[in-house]
Every structure is written in structure tokens, then in C-alpha cells.
Design a protein around this motif. Structure first.
Motif, PDB file in Angstrom:
ATOM      1  N   GLU A  31       0.809  -1.213   0.000  1.00  0.00           N
ATOM      2  CA  GLU A  31       0.000   0.000   0.000  1.00  0.00           C
ATOM      3  C   GLU A  31       0.845   1.267   0.000  1.00  0.00           C
ATOM      4  N   TYR A  32       2.156   1.126  -0.079  1.00  0.00           N
ATOM      5  CA  TYR A  32       3.055   2.264   0.043  1.00  0.00           C
ATOM      6  C   TYR A  32       3.894   2.445  -1.221  1.00  0.00           C
ATOM      7  N   ALA A  33       4.007   3.684  -1.640  1.00  0.00           N
ATOM      8  CA  ALA A  33       5.010   4.024  -2.638  1.00  0.00           C
ATOM      9  C   ALA A  33       6.373   4.043  -1.949  1.00  0.00           C
ATOM     10  N   VAL A  34       7.404   3.699  -2.687  1.00  0.00           N
ATOM     11  CA  VAL A  34       8.721   3.588  -2.072  1.00  0.00           C
ATOM     12  C   VAL A  34       9.757   4.394  -2.849  1.00  0.00           C
ATOM     13  N   GLY A  35      10.747   4.846  -2.142  1.00  0.00           N
ATOM     14  CA  GLY A  35      11.825   5.590  -2.780  1.00  0.00           C
ATOM     15  C   GLY A  35      13.159   5.286  -2.139  1.00  0.00           C
ATOM     16  N   TRP A  36      14.198   5.415  -2.937  1.00  0.00           N
ATOM     17  CA  TRP A  36      15.573   5.344  -2.445  1.00  0.00           C
ATOM     18  C   TRP A  36      16.190   6.730  -2.592  1.00  0.00           C
ATOM     19  N   PHE A  37      16.841   7.176  -1.549  1.00  0.00           N
ATOM     20  CA  PHE A  37      17.500   8.471  -1.528  1.00  0.00           C
ATOM     21  C   PHE A  37      18.943   8.273  -1.084  1.00  0.00           C
ATOM     22  N   THR A  91      29.129   7.309  -4.022  1.00  0.00           N
ATOM     23  CA  THR A  91      29.404   7.172  -2.595  1.00  0.00           C
ATOM     24  C   THR A  91      28.482   8.077  -1.784  1.00  0.00           C
ATOM     25  N   ALA A  92      27.773   7.479  -0.833  1.00  0.00           N
ATOM     26  CA  ALA A  92      26.800   8.213  -0.021  1.00  0.00           C
ATOM     27  C   ALA A  92      26.178   7.246   0.985  1.00  0.00           C
ATOM     28  N   VAL A  93      25.419   7.814   1.906  1.00  0.00           N
ATOM     29  CA  VAL A  93      24.523   7.007   2.729  1.00  0.00           C
ATOM     30  C   VAL A  93      23.209   6.897   1.969  1.00  0.00           C
ATOM     31  N   TYR A  94      22.729   5.685   1.807  1.00  0.00           N
ATOM     32  CA  TYR A  94      21.508   5.423   1.067  1.00  0.00           C
ATOM     33  C   TYR A  94      20.369   5.116   2.033  1.00  0.00           C
ATOM     34  N   TYR A  95      19.235   5.743   1.787  1.00  0.00           N
ATOM     35  CA  TYR A  95      18.057   5.587   2.627  1.00  0.00           C
ATOM     36  C   TYR A  95      16.881   5.095   1.786  1.00  0.00           C
ATOM     37  N   CYS A  96      16.063   4.246   2.373  1.00  0.00           N
ATOM     38  CA  CYS A  96      14.781   3.959   1.746  1.00  0.00           C
ATOM     39  C   CYS A  96      13.704   4.707   2.522  1.00  0.00           C
ATOM     40  N   ALA A  97      12.606   4.969   1.840  1.00  0.00           N
ATOM     41  CA  ALA A  97      11.519   5.733   2.431  1.00  0.00           C
ATOM     42  C   ALA A  97      10.201   5.313   1.805  1.00  0.00           C
ATOM     43  N   THR A  98       9.114   5.535   2.524  1.00  0.00           N
ATOM     44  CA  THR A  98       7.792   5.182   2.012  1.00  0.00           C
ATOM     45  C   THR A  98       6.806   6.311   2.248  1.00  0.00           C
TER      46      THR A  98
END
Length: 124
Positions: A31-37, A91-98
Motif C-alpha cells: 500500500e506504500y510508494a517507495v523511494g531510495w535516496f 558514494t553516499a549514505v543510502y536511505y529507503c523511504a515510504t
């Protein structure tokens, strides 16, 4: 509200690959859209890839098109980011989010749940 936990980061040489995972708990991921940042030192957080929940449509930032692929396994409550042909500038810190139900966007302000992040370091 979803709780998100990322994994899969690490140190890799330029040209190598990594697959990041983001596992959700607390609700049904479908039920959630997801993204990587990602966020590199001294830089703002930027959207890398996102996937909408209704039609599965995806959007990628230009710098990763053709190299990164976002996917999801709703049964496993997991979102993936396959990263190929990695470059030092990845190179970075990668986060997922919804964000609940709404179409995915590349704006961090639109997301309500975030993981703790996983470090990706690409050496030249």
C-alpha cells in the motif's frame, strides 16, 4: 506506520555492483510508494529512484539511469536497489523511504517513514 531497515551497503571498487535491501515491518508494504535516496557528505539528500504502488511505475535520477534498478517484493515486504557499474560519485549514505498510497515522487519531503541508512563507498 512502517519501520524500515536497510542493508547491503559496503565498500566496492568502481565498476562493481551492490544490491541494497529495505525490509519493512508494521504494515503491508504493497500500500506504500517507495523511494531510495542518498546523501553524500556536505550535500543535500537527493532522490535516486522511486516506485509507485498502483502501477509500479518507476522514476530514476538521470545520473543512475541504466545502472540502478528499483524493485519490490510485497510478499517479503522488501524493496531492493540493484546498483551496477558503480562510480565513486555514487558514494553516499543510502536511505529507503515510504509514503502511503500516493504516487512515488523524488522529493524527500513527501515521504513519512525512513530507514536508518546504509553506507555505500565506491573506490576509484
Amino acid at each position: 506506520q512502517l519501520k524500515l531497515v536497510e542493508s547491503g551497503g559496503g565498500l566496492v571498487q568502481a565498476g562493481g555492483s551492490l544490491r541494497l535491501s529495505c525490509t519493512a515491518s508494521g504494515a503491508t508494504l504493497e500500500e506504500y510508494a517507495v523511494g531510495w535516496f542518498r546523501q553524500a557528505p556536505g550535500k543535500e539528500r537527493e532522490g535516486v529512484a522511486c516506485m509507485s504502488t498502483r502501477d509500479g511505475s518507476t522514476v530514476y535520477v538521470d545520473s543512475v539511469k541504466g545502472r540502478f534498478t528499483i524493485s519490490r517484493d510485497n510478499a517479503e515486504k522488501t524493496v531492493y536497489l540493484q546498483m551496477n557499474s558503480l562510480k565513486p560519485e555514487d558514494t553516499a549514505v543510502y536511505y529507503c523511504a515510504t509514503r502511503y498510497v500516493s504516487p512515488a515522487t523524488m522529493s524527500a519531503a513527501d515521504y513519512t517513514s525512513w530507514g536508518q541508512g546504509t553506507q555505500v563507498t565506491v573506490s576509484s
